[in-house]
Enzyme design. Sequence first.
Site, PDB file in Angstrom:
ATOM      1  N   CYS A 124      66.737  25.279  24.404  1.00  0.00           N
ATOM      2  CA  CYS A 124      65.749  24.694  23.493  1.00  0.00           C
ATOM      3  C   CYS A 124      66.402  23.993  22.308  1.00  0.00           C
ATOM      4  CB  CYS A 124      64.763  25.751  23.015  1.00  0.00           C
ATOM      5  SG  CYS A 124      63.792  26.438  24.365  1.00  0.00           S
ATOM      6  N   HIS A 164      61.490  22.550  16.554  1.00  0.00           N
ATOM      7  CA  HIS A 164      61.270  22.883  17.962  1.00  0.00           C
ATOM      8  C   HIS A 164      59.899  23.531  18.067  1.00  0.00           C
ATOM      9  CE1 HIS A 164      61.542  24.374  21.917  1.00  0.00           C
ATOM     10  NE2 HIS A 164      61.821  25.617  21.603  1.00  0.00           N
ATOM     11  N   ASN A 191      55.746  24.868  24.728  1.00  0.00           N
ATOM     12  CA  ASN A 191      57.198  24.803  24.514  1.00  0.00           C
ATOM     13  C   ASN A 191      57.820  23.978  25.637  1.00  0.00           C
ATOM     14  OD1 ASN A 191      59.929  25.234  24.256  1.00  0.00           O
ATOM     15  ND2 ASN A 191      59.782  27.442  23.943  1.00  0.00           N
TER      16      ASN A 191
END
Length: 323
Positions: A114, A250, A280
């Site tokens: 990520c 993020h 996500n």
Amino acid sequence: MTIRAVVRGVGHYLPDRVVPNSELEATVETTDEWIRTRSGIERRHFAAEGQTTSDLATRAARAALADAGLAPDDIDAIILATSTADLTFPSAATMVQAALGMTRGFAFDVQAVCAGFVFALANADALIRSGQARRVLVIGAETFSRLMDWSDRTTCVLFGDGAGAVVLEAAEGAGTSADRGILATDLNSDGRYRDLLYVDGGASTGTTGHLRMQGKEVFRHAVEKLAQTAHAALDKAGLTSADVDWIVPHQANLRIITATAQRMQVPMDRVVLTVQDHGNTSAASIPLALSVGKARGQIKPGDLVVTEAIGGGLAWGSVVLRW
Ligand SMILES: CC(C)(COP(=O)(O)OP(=O)(O)OC[C@H]1O[C@@H](n2cnc3c(N)ncnc32)[C@H](O)[C@@H]1OP(=O)(O)O)[C@@H](O)C(=O)NCCC(=O)NCCS
């Protein structure tokens, strides 16, 4: 004179299929209310059958090139951040290179889960500042829907697919924090935490595997480390939280984003939020948010933008740039 890596174009692509929380209620023992209150996610996009990460990446890349007014052969390098490359090798970046019809330069993937896009931006900045490339296409693209264990409700409701890209170009700056472009980067990892978030497949198993996560532990590290890395990058740039126009975090969980903004003392109306619409999307989430933030009229030329991300590894980092 200082060479700066300045954003010349940005773009994104989301697969057509939108999956609202209510659709997951039919197949997973969950509720729209649980997903919204625990994560802030309302819907996510899933890639169509046969649509690969490099397909999404190519579309985002084309959008970013169009925004920059550039052709593929104007680009010296492609860096693609992903943990869901189409194949183990070659890199998804070389697939994008071929799909764009780009016949020069070089392309490679960066794998920092990520945090991948932040790591890719830092690599692109280094290539540009050292004179090895003048224009770099930096992409984040993922098909995390393919890594989900659909019997694990603690993870499968949280992720989505998508891609975003920026074109960075070398420009002369004065060497001050008033320059446009990347002003500072801060990268970290700590492999002792590998078991908190990983995929249980790869060359050692001969399978692709499924995502496994200790959500509460990841949450705890995220809240602590994201504000830390953002402050470290701001420090390196000679700036403080008070200078920040936009945090582009993020997009994993609204509660993590809120807690980080609070620690940085930046109000939530200075945070670009897409988690509700995308879920996500791992390495794709920051370039998606940059592109959506610009399209919404939030991010404007001259704005000071701080991106921060954490993911499997653990790996985490931050980039401070002036748009
Ligand atoms: C995953 C996460 C949303 C869970 O939130 P939480 O508040 O920690 O929730 P818990 O794990 O304590 O679970 C609470 C309860 O909800 C249940 N639950 C878990 N997933 C559920 C779901 N999809 N639907 C309904 N209930 C669920 C659990 O079984 C647990 O039930 P119990 O209390 O009866 O045991 C949260 O930990 C998180 O966001 N972590 C960070 C994850 C992340 O962002 N990772 C990516 C970083 S790149």
